[in-house]
Design a protein around this motif. Structure first.
Motif, PDB file in Angstrom:
ATOM      1  N   HIS A 332       0.831  -1.206   0.000  1.00 21.50           N
ATOM      2  CA  HIS A 332       0.000   0.000   0.000  1.00 21.50           C
ATOM      3  C   HIS A 332       0.868   1.260   0.000  1.00 21.50           C
ATOM      4  O   HIS A 332       0.547   2.238  -0.678  1.00 21.50           O
ATOM      5  N   ILE A 333       1.957   1.228   0.757  1.00 21.20           N
ATOM      6  CA  ILE A 333       2.889   2.356   0.762  1.00 21.20           C
ATOM      7  C   ILE A 333       3.498   2.524  -0.627  1.00 21.20           C
ATOM      8  O   ILE A 333       3.593   3.643  -1.162  1.00 21.20           O
ATOM      9  N   ASP A 334       3.896   1.402  -1.233  1.00 21.48           N
ATOM     10  CA  ASP A 334       4.424   1.429  -2.601  1.00 21.48           C
ATOM     11  C   ASP A 334       3.427   2.074  -3.563  1.00 21.48           C
ATOM     12  O   ASP A 334       3.801   2.884  -4.431  1.00 21.48           O
ATOM     13  N   TYR A 335       2.170   1.697  -3.419  1.00 17.94           N
ATOM     14  CA  TYR A 335       1.149   2.168  -4.345  1.00 17.94           C
ATOM     15  C   TYR A 335       1.021   3.694  -4.300  1.00 17.94           C
ATOM     16  O   TYR A 335       0.983   4.358  -5.336  1.00 17.94           O
ATOM     17  N   VAL A 345       2.259   9.714   2.278  1.00 20.69           N
ATOM     18  CA  VAL A 345       1.889   8.449   2.908  1.00 20.69           C
ATOM     19  C   VAL A 345       2.570   8.294   4.261  1.00 20.69           C
ATOM     20  O   VAL A 345       3.697   8.736   4.466  1.00 20.69           O
ATOM     21  N   GLY A 346       1.858   7.695   5.203  1.00 22.27           N
ATOM     22  CA  GLY A 346       2.381   7.418   6.543  1.00 22.27           C
ATOM     23  C   GLY A 346       1.705   6.177   7.104  1.00 22.27           C
ATOM     24  O   GLY A 346       1.192   5.339   6.358  1.00 22.27           O
ATOM     25  N   ILE A 383      12.104   6.708   4.257  1.00 16.94           N
ATOM     26  CA  ILE A 383      11.617   6.055   5.471  1.00 16.94           C
ATOM     27  C   ILE A 383      11.261   7.092   6.528  1.00 16.94           C
ATOM     28  O   ILE A 383      10.244   6.980   7.220  1.00 16.94           O
ATOM     29  N   ASP A 384      12.091   8.114   6.651  1.00 13.94           N
ATOM     30  CA  ASP A 384      11.805   9.199   7.599  1.00 13.94           C
ATOM     31  C   ASP A 384      10.469   9.872   7.264  1.00 13.94           C
ATOM     32  O   ASP A 384       9.687  10.206   8.162  1.00 13.94           O
ATOM     33  N   LYS A 385      10.204  10.070   5.986  1.00 15.19           N
ATOM     34  CA  LYS A 385       8.957  10.715   5.576  1.00 15.19           C
ATOM     35  C   LYS A 385       7.750   9.855   5.920  1.00 15.19           C
ATOM     36  O   LYS A 385       6.740  10.357   6.421  1.00 15.19           O
ATOM     37  N   VAL A 386       7.845   8.559   5.647  1.00 14.25           N
ATOM     38  CA  VAL A 386       6.733   7.654   5.917  1.00 14.25           C
ATOM     39  C   VAL A 386       6.449   7.576   7.407  1.00 14.25           C
ATOM     40  O   VAL A 386       5.287   7.618   7.846  1.00 14.25           O
ATOM     41  N   TRP A 387       7.493   7.486   8.217  1.00 15.47           N
ATOM     42  CA  TRP A 387       7.291   7.263   9.648  1.00 15.47           C
ATOM     43  C   TRP A 387       6.850   8.501  10.425  1.00 15.47           C
ATOM     44  O   TRP A 387       6.325   8.361  11.528  1.00 15.47           O
ATOM     45  N   GLY A 388       7.038   9.676   9.879  1.00 13.14           N
ATOM     46  CA  GLY A 388       6.614  10.843  10.646  1.00 13.14           C
ATOM     47  C   GLY A 388       6.760  12.156   9.922  1.00 13.14           C
ATOM     48  O   GLY A 388       6.020  13.108  10.184  1.00 13.14           O
TER      49      GLY A 388
END
Length: 404
Positions: A332-335, A345-346, A383-388
Protein backbone atom coordinates in the motif's frame (compact mmCIF):
# COMPACT_ATOMS: atom_id res chain seq x y z
CA UNK A 1 -19.43 -3.79 13.61
CA UNK A 2 -15.70 -4.58 13.40
CA UNK A 3 -14.70 -2.08 16.07
CA UNK A 4 -17.65 -2.88 18.29
CA UNK A 5 -16.68 -6.54 18.42
CA UNK A 6 -12.98 -5.80 18.95
CA UNK A 7 -13.80 -3.44 21.81
CA UNK A 8 -15.43 -6.28 23.70
CA UNK A 9 -12.68 -8.73 22.96
CA UNK A 10 -9.63 -6.55 23.42
CA UNK A 11 -10.74 -4.92 26.63
CA UNK A 12 -12.02 -8.20 28.00
CA UNK A 13 -8.80 -9.98 27.03
CA UNK A 14 -10.63 -12.81 25.30
CA UNK A 15 -9.56 -12.72 21.69
CA UNK A 16 -7.24 -15.59 20.86
CA UNK A 17 -3.82 -14.39 19.80
CA UNK A 18 -3.70 -15.17 16.11
CA UNK A 19 -0.73 -12.87 15.51
CA UNK A 20 2.69 -14.24 14.63
CA UNK A 21 5.41 -12.23 16.30
CA UNK A 22 8.42 -11.29 14.23
CA UNK A 23 11.86 -12.63 14.94
CA UNK A 24 13.42 -9.20 15.29
CA UNK A 25 15.55 -7.13 12.95
CA UNK A 26 19.23 -6.39 12.69
CA UNK A 27 21.13 -3.56 14.33
CA UNK A 28 21.42 -1.73 11.03
CA UNK A 29 17.66 -1.65 10.61
CA UNK A 30 17.15 -0.50 14.20
CA UNK A 31 19.71 2.28 13.74
CA UNK A 32 17.79 3.66 10.77
CA UNK A 33 14.43 3.13 12.49
CA UNK A 34 15.53 4.88 15.68
CA UNK A 35 16.93 7.86 13.77
CA UNK A 36 13.50 8.55 12.29
CA UNK A 37 10.78 10.43 14.15
CA UNK A 38 8.17 7.69 14.25
CA UNK A 39 4.48 8.49 14.65
CA UNK A 40 1.43 6.22 14.65
CA UNK A 41 -1.59 8.45 14.02
CA UNK A 42 -4.36 6.17 15.26
CA UNK A 43 -4.93 3.67 18.04
CA UNK A 44 -8.00 2.95 20.15
CA UNK A 45 -6.13 2.32 23.39
CA UNK A 46 -8.24 4.83 25.40
CA UNK A 47 -10.97 2.18 25.38
CA UNK A 48 -8.58 -0.18 27.16
CA UNK A 49 -7.75 2.56 29.68
CA UNK A 50 -11.32 2.29 30.95
CA UNK A 51 -10.47 -1.21 32.17
CA UNK A 52 -9.12 -0.74 35.71
CA UNK A 53 -7.04 -3.91 35.37
CA UNK A 54 -5.05 -2.55 32.43
CA UNK A 55 -1.73 -0.90 33.33
CA UNK A 56 -0.27 0.94 30.35
CA UNK A 57 2.94 1.61 32.25
CA UNK A 58 3.91 -2.07 32.28
CA UNK A 59 4.62 -4.43 29.41
CA UNK A 60 1.44 -6.23 28.44
CA UNK A 61 0.79 -8.74 25.70
CA UNK A 62 -1.89 -9.24 23.10
CA UNK A 63 -4.81 -9.54 23.27
CA UNK A 64 -5.19 -7.26 26.31
CA UNK A 65 -3.72 -4.38 24.36
CA UNK A 66 -1.38 -3.81 21.43
CA UNK A 67 -0.03 -0.59 22.93
CA UNK A 68 1.73 0.35 26.15
CA UNK A 69 4.61 2.65 27.03
CA UNK A 70 7.32 -0.06 27.39
CA UNK A 71 6.45 -1.62 24.04
CA UNK A 72 6.42 1.80 22.39
CA UNK A 73 10.00 2.20 23.57
CA UNK A 74 10.94 -1.30 22.39
CA UNK A 75 9.52 -0.56 18.95
CA UNK A 76 11.21 2.83 18.69
CA UNK A 77 7.84 4.57 18.46
CA UNK A 78 8.20 8.22 19.43
CA UNK A 79 4.57 9.34 19.28
CA UNK A 80 1.07 7.98 18.97
CA UNK A 81 -2.42 9.43 18.76
CA UNK A 82 -4.82 8.03 21.34
CA UNK A 83 -8.26 8.26 19.76
CA UNK A 84 -11.26 8.84 22.02
CA UNK A 85 -13.67 6.63 20.07
CA UNK A 86 -17.44 6.73 20.40
CA UNK A 87 -19.61 4.40 18.34
CA UNK A 88 -22.41 5.99 16.37
CA UNK A 89 -25.89 5.49 17.79
CA UNK A 90 -29.25 7.03 17.03
CA UNK A 91 -28.82 10.79 17.20
CA UNK A 92 -31.00 11.48 20.22
CA UNK A 93 -30.06 14.13 22.80
CA UNK A 94 -29.48 11.36 25.36
CA UNK A 95 -27.17 9.34 23.11
CA UNK A 96 -25.24 12.44 22.08
CA UNK A 97 -24.69 13.40 25.73
CA UNK A 98 -23.57 9.87 26.59
CA UNK A 99 -21.03 10.00 23.76
CA UNK A 100 -19.92 13.44 24.93
CA UNK A 101 -19.32 12.18 28.48
CA UNK A 102 -17.55 9.04 27.26
CA UNK A 103 -15.18 11.07 25.06
CA UNK A 104 -14.29 13.27 28.02
CA UNK A 105 -13.79 10.20 30.21
CA UNK A 106 -11.27 8.71 27.76
CA UNK A 107 -9.45 12.04 27.52
CA UNK A 108 -9.35 12.23 31.33
CA UNK A 109 -7.88 8.72 31.48
CA UNK A 110 -5.23 9.61 28.90
CA UNK A 111 -4.03 12.53 31.02
CA UNK A 112 -4.19 10.37 34.15
CA UNK A 113 -2.01 7.54 32.85
CA UNK A 114 0.52 9.97 31.39
CA UNK A 115 0.75 11.78 34.73
CA UNK A 116 1.15 8.47 36.56
CA UNK A 117 3.94 7.44 34.17
CA UNK A 118 5.50 10.86 33.60
CA UNK A 119 9.01 9.46 33.30
CA UNK A 120 7.93 7.47 30.26
CA UNK A 121 5.26 9.56 28.52
CA UNK A 122 3.60 12.95 28.33
CA UNK A 123 0.50 14.35 26.64
CA UNK A 124 1.56 16.39 23.60
CA UNK A 125 -0.40 19.16 21.89
CA UNK A 126 2.03 20.77 19.43
CA UNK A 127 3.81 19.34 16.41
CA UNK A 128 7.17 20.26 17.96
CA UNK A 129 6.44 18.34 21.17
CA UNK A 130 7.45 14.99 19.68
CA UNK A 131 10.98 16.30 19.05
CA UNK A 132 11.25 17.79 22.54
CA UNK A 133 10.00 14.63 24.24
CA UNK A 134 12.09 12.30 22.08
CA UNK A 135 15.22 14.07 23.34
CA UNK A 136 14.06 13.33 26.89
CA UNK A 137 13.47 9.66 26.11
CA UNK A 138 9.70 10.08 26.55
CA UNK A 139 6.81 8.95 24.37
CA UNK A 140 4.57 11.74 23.04
CA UNK A 141 0.89 10.91 23.49
CA UNK A 142 -1.34 13.04 21.28
CA UNK A 143 -5.12 12.95 21.53
CA UNK A 144 -7.55 12.54 18.67
CA UNK A 145 -11.29 11.99 18.64
CA UNK A 146 -12.74 9.30 16.40
CA UNK A 147 -16.26 10.27 15.34
CA UNK A 148 -17.69 13.75 15.67
CA UNK A 149 -20.80 12.30 17.35
CA UNK A 150 -20.00 13.88 20.77
CA UNK A 151 -20.15 17.32 19.15
CA UNK A 152 -23.78 16.83 18.19
CA UNK A 153 -24.74 20.11 16.51
CA UNK A 154 -22.96 22.39 18.98
CA UNK A 155 -20.12 24.16 17.17
CA UNK A 156 -18.74 25.39 20.51
CA UNK A 157 -17.79 21.82 21.38
CA UNK A 158 -15.12 21.85 18.67
CA UNK A 159 -13.35 24.59 20.63
CA UNK A 160 -14.02 22.76 23.90
CA UNK A 161 -12.36 19.56 22.71
CA UNK A 162 -9.46 21.52 21.21
CA UNK A 163 -8.93 23.17 24.59
CA UNK A 164 -8.81 19.71 26.14
CA UNK A 165 -5.90 18.79 23.87
CA UNK A 166 -7.73 17.07 21.02
CA UNK A 167 -5.76 17.71 17.84
CA UNK A 168 -7.85 15.89 15.28
CA UNK A 169 -11.44 14.83 14.80
CA UNK A 170 -12.39 11.92 12.56
CA UNK A 171 -15.53 13.55 11.21
CA UNK A 172 -17.69 10.42 11.39
CA UNK A 173 -17.41 6.67 11.96
CA UNK A 174 -19.30 3.73 10.44
CA UNK A 175 -22.64 5.56 10.18
CA UNK A 176 -23.78 9.00 9.11
CA UNK A 177 -23.81 11.68 11.78
CA UNK A 178 -24.70 15.37 11.98
CA UNK A 179 -21.43 16.37 10.28
CA UNK A 180 -21.26 14.18 7.19
CA UNK A 181 -22.06 10.92 5.46
CA UNK A 182 -20.07 7.80 6.28
CA UNK A 183 -18.46 5.46 3.76
CA UNK A 184 -20.19 2.46 5.33
CA UNK A 185 -23.69 3.52 6.40
CA UNK A 186 -26.04 0.76 5.27
CA UNK A 187 -28.83 3.28 4.72
CA UNK A 188 -26.75 5.19 2.19
CA UNK A 189 -26.04 8.94 2.04
CA UNK A 190 -28.10 11.33 4.13
CA UNK A 191 -26.49 14.73 3.46
CA UNK A 192 -24.92 14.10 0.04
CA UNK A 193 -21.52 14.67 1.65
CA UNK A 194 -20.94 17.30 4.29
CA UNK A 195 -24.07 18.53 6.07
CA UNK A 196 -24.76 22.23 6.52
CA UNK A 197 -23.43 21.84 10.05
CA UNK A 198 -20.37 20.02 8.73
CA UNK A 199 -19.70 23.04 6.53
CA UNK A 200 -19.39 25.03 9.78
CA UNK A 201 -17.20 22.43 11.48
CA UNK A 202 -14.48 22.33 8.80
CA UNK A 203 -13.72 26.10 8.87
CA UNK A 204 -13.84 26.05 12.66
CA UNK A 205 -11.22 23.30 12.75
CA UNK A 206 -9.10 25.31 10.29
CA UNK A 207 -9.40 28.35 12.53
CA UNK A 208 -8.32 26.45 15.64
CA UNK A 209 -5.43 24.56 14.07
CA UNK A 210 -7.15 21.20 14.43
CA UNK A 211 -6.36 18.44 11.93
CA UNK A 212 -9.30 17.24 9.83
CA UNK A 213 -9.36 13.44 9.67
CA UNK A 214 -11.08 12.10 6.56
CA UNK A 215 -10.91 8.39 7.41
CA UNK A 216 -14.34 6.72 7.51
CA UNK A 217 -16.13 9.49 5.62
CA UNK A 218 -17.88 8.91 2.28
CA UNK A 219 -16.19 9.73 -1.02
CA UNK A 220 -18.51 12.73 -1.53
CA UNK A 221 -17.84 13.93 2.02
CA UNK A 222 -14.12 13.66 1.32
CA UNK A 223 -14.28 15.80 -1.82
CA UNK A 224 -16.46 18.33 0.01
CA UNK A 225 -13.81 18.62 2.74
CA UNK A 226 -11.04 18.97 0.17
CA UNK A 227 -12.94 21.81 -1.52
CA UNK A 228 -13.77 23.61 1.72
CA UNK A 229 -10.66 23.21 3.88
CA UNK A 230 -8.03 25.92 3.81
CA UNK A 231 -5.41 23.53 5.20
CA UNK A 232 -4.08 20.10 4.22
CA UNK A 233 -6.20 17.24 5.55
CA UNK A 234 -5.22 13.70 6.46
CA UNK A 235 -6.61 10.19 6.79
CA UNK A 236 -5.50 8.87 10.19
CA UNK A 237 -6.05 5.20 9.30
CA UNK A 238 -7.06 4.31 5.73
CA UNK A 239 -5.61 2.19 2.95
CA UNK A 240 -5.83 1.75 -0.83
CA UNK A 241 -9.04 0.66 -2.55
CA UNK A 242 -7.28 -0.56 -5.69
CA UNK A 243 -5.60 -3.22 -3.53
CA UNK A 244 -8.23 -3.94 -0.86
CA UNK A 245 -11.67 -3.13 -2.21
CA UNK A 246 -13.29 -1.79 0.94
CA UNK A 247 -15.37 1.39 0.82
CA UNK A 248 -13.31 2.70 3.74
CA UNK A 249 -10.23 2.81 1.52
CA UNK A 250 -9.12 5.55 -0.88
CA UNK A 251 -9.63 5.50 -4.65
CA UNK A 252 -6.93 6.74 -7.00
CA UNK A 253 -8.90 9.95 -7.56
CA UNK A 254 -9.07 10.53 -3.81
CA UNK A 255 -5.31 9.95 -3.49
CA UNK A 256 -4.62 12.45 -6.28
CA UNK A 257 -6.90 15.04 -4.67
CA UNK A 258 -5.28 14.44 -1.27
CA UNK A 259 -1.82 14.96 -2.74
CA UNK A 260 -2.92 18.14 -4.52
CA UNK A 261 -4.30 19.35 -1.17
CA UNK A 262 -0.89 18.63 0.43
CA UNK A 263 -2.37 16.05 2.78
CA UNK A 264 -1.32 12.53 3.77
CA UNK A 265 -2.88 9.07 4.01
CA UNK A 266 -1.78 6.97 6.99
CA UNK A 267 -1.96 3.31 5.99
CA UNK A 268 -4.21 1.29 8.31
CA UNK A 269 -3.03 -2.15 9.46
CA UNK A 270 -6.48 -3.72 9.81
CA UNK A 271 -6.83 -6.94 7.84
CA UNK A 272 -9.76 -6.15 5.51
CA UNK A 273 -8.25 -2.75 4.66
CA UNK A 274 -4.93 -4.33 3.67
CA UNK A 275 -6.13 -7.38 1.78
CA UNK A 276 -9.49 -8.57 0.48
CA UNK A 277 -10.78 -11.28 2.83
CA UNK A 278 -10.82 -14.88 1.66
CA UNK A 279 -14.56 -15.44 1.68
CA UNK A 280 -14.13 -19.19 1.10
CA UNK A 281 -12.69 -19.91 4.54
CA UNK A 282 -14.71 -21.45 7.33
CA UNK A 283 -13.51 -18.60 9.58
CA UNK A 284 -15.03 -15.97 7.28
CA UNK A 285 -18.34 -17.80 7.01
CA UNK A 286 -18.60 -18.36 10.77
CA UNK A 287 -17.64 -14.74 11.43
CA UNK A 288 -20.37 -13.61 9.03
CA UNK A 289 -22.89 -15.77 10.86
CA UNK A 290 -21.93 -14.18 14.18
CA UNK A 291 -22.29 -10.67 12.78
CA UNK A 292 -25.75 -11.51 11.49
CA UNK A 293 -26.70 -13.06 14.80
CA UNK A 294 -25.52 -10.05 16.81
CA UNK A 295 -26.34 -7.28 14.35
CA UNK A 296 -27.74 -4.84 16.93
CA UNK A 297 -24.66 -4.27 19.08
CA UNK A 298 -25.81 -0.89 20.39
CA UNK A 299 -28.98 -2.40 21.90
CA UNK A 300 -27.51 -5.67 23.17
CA UNK A 301 -27.91 -6.61 26.82
CA UNK A 302 -24.87 -7.43 28.95
CA UNK A 303 -25.88 -11.09 28.82
CA UNK A 304 -25.91 -10.99 25.01
CA UNK A 305 -22.52 -9.26 24.96
CA UNK A 306 -21.11 -11.95 27.23
CA UNK A 307 -22.49 -14.61 24.91
CA UNK A 308 -20.93 -12.84 21.91
CA UNK A 309 -17.53 -12.70 23.62
CA UNK A 310 -17.66 -16.42 24.33
CA UNK A 311 -18.71 -17.35 20.80
CA UNK A 312 -16.13 -15.06 19.17
CA UNK A 313 -13.40 -16.48 21.42
CA UNK A 314 -14.35 -20.04 20.49
CA UNK A 315 -14.40 -19.13 16.80
CA UNK A 316 -10.92 -17.59 16.97
CA UNK A 317 -9.56 -20.62 18.78
CA UNK A 318 -11.15 -23.16 16.47
CA UNK A 319 -10.43 -21.36 13.19
CA UNK A 320 -7.30 -19.18 13.58
CA UNK A 321 -7.32 -16.28 11.16
CA UNK A 322 -4.57 -15.90 8.58
CA UNK A 323 -3.58 -12.24 8.73
CA UNK A 324 -2.04 -10.06 6.03
CA UNK A 325 1.74 -9.72 6.19
CA UNK A 326 4.11 -6.81 6.56
CA UNK A 327 4.80 -7.13 2.82
CA UNK A 328 1.09 -6.76 2.11
CA UNK A 329 1.09 -3.54 4.14
CA UNK A 330 4.12 -2.07 2.37
CA UNK A 331 2.40 -2.82 -0.95
CA UNK A 332 0.00 0.00 0.00
CA UNK A 333 2.89 2.36 0.76
CA UNK A 334 4.42 1.43 -2.60
CA UNK A 335 1.15 2.17 -4.34
CA UNK A 336 0.89 5.68 -2.94
CA UNK A 337 4.55 6.35 -3.69
CA UNK A 338 4.17 5.23 -7.29
CA UNK A 339 0.87 7.05 -7.89
CA UNK A 340 1.39 10.44 -6.24
CA UNK A 341 4.81 10.38 -4.55
CA UNK A 342 6.48 9.47 -1.27
CA UNK A 343 5.43 12.75 0.38
CA UNK A 344 1.81 11.69 0.92
CA UNK A 345 1.89 8.45 2.91
CA UNK A 346 2.38 7.42 6.54
CA UNK A 347 1.16 4.85 9.09
CA UNK A 348 -1.90 4.71 11.36
CA UNK A 349 -2.13 1.26 12.94
CA UNK A 350 -5.68 1.12 14.36
CA UNK A 351 -4.20 -0.99 17.16
CA UNK A 352 -6.72 -1.86 19.86
CA UNK A 353 -9.44 -1.24 17.30
CA UNK A 354 -8.72 -4.30 15.18
CA UNK A 355 -5.37 -3.44 13.57
CA UNK A 356 -2.49 -5.87 13.38
CA UNK A 357 -0.46 -7.91 10.91
CA UNK A 358 1.45 -11.17 10.75
CA UNK A 359 4.76 -9.67 11.83
CA UNK A 360 3.42 -6.47 13.41
CA UNK A 361 1.23 -7.68 16.24
CA UNK A 362 1.84 -4.60 18.36
CA UNK A 363 3.88 -1.40 18.56
CA UNK A 364 7.04 -3.25 19.59
CA UNK A 365 7.22 -4.80 16.10
CA UNK A 366 7.06 -1.61 14.05
CA UNK A 367 10.74 -1.98 13.00
CA UNK A 368 9.61 -4.87 10.78
CA UNK A 369 7.92 -2.30 8.51
CA UNK A 370 11.19 -0.37 8.28
CA UNK A 371 12.97 -3.63 7.48
CA UNK A 372 10.56 -4.36 4.62
CA UNK A 373 10.94 -0.85 3.20
CA UNK A 374 14.73 -1.19 3.26
CA UNK A 375 14.48 -4.53 1.45
CA UNK A 376 12.51 -2.75 -1.27
CA UNK A 377 15.17 -0.08 -1.72
CA UNK A 378 13.61 2.80 0.21
CA UNK A 379 16.16 5.43 1.19
CA UNK A 380 16.55 6.67 4.77
CA UNK A 381 14.98 9.95 3.71
CA UNK A 382 11.93 8.15 2.32
CA UNK A 383 11.62 6.06 5.47
CA UNK A 384 11.80 9.20 7.60
CA UNK A 385 8.96 10.72 5.58
CA UNK A 386 6.73 7.65 5.92
CA UNK A 387 7.29 7.26 9.65
CA UNK A 388 6.61 10.84 10.65
CA UNK A 389 7.99 13.48 8.32
CA UNK A 390 4.97 13.64 6.02
CA UNK A 391 2.48 13.80 8.87
CA UNK A 392 4.48 16.46 10.73
CA UNK A 393 4.53 18.58 7.57
CA UNK A 394 0.72 18.50 7.53
CA UNK A 395 0.46 19.10 11.28
CA UNK A 396 2.75 22.14 11.05
CA UNK A 397 0.81 23.58 8.10
CA UNK A 398 -2.46 23.26 10.05
CA UNK A 399 -0.89 24.99 13.07
CA UNK A 400 0.61 27.75 10.92
CA UNK A 401 -2.75 28.57 9.29
CA UNK A 402 -4.40 29.07 12.69
CA UNK A 403 -1.66 31.49 13.72
CA UNK A 404 -2.11 33.87 10.79
Amino acid sequence: MIKAVYVLLLVGGLLANGFVFGEGVGKGVMKIHNKAITIDTHCDTPMALLDEEFDIGTRNSAPKSRVDFPRMQEGGLDAIFFAAFTGQKERTPENTENAYRLAHQMIDETYKVCNENNKMAEVATKSEDVIRLEKKGKRAIYIGMENGFPIGTDINRVQEFYDRGVRYITLCHSSNNDICDSSTDKKGPEHNGLSDFGKEVVPKMNELGMLIDVSHISDKSFFDVIELSKTPVFASHSSIRSIAHHNRNFTDDMLKALAKNGGVIQICLLDDYIKDPDTTTVYFQKQKELRLKYNKFETMTEAQKKELRAEWRDLSLKYPQKLPTVADCVDHIDYVKNLVGIDYVGIGSDFDGGGGLDGVADVSEFPNITDEMLKRGYSEEEIDKVWGGNFLRVFKAVEAFSQK
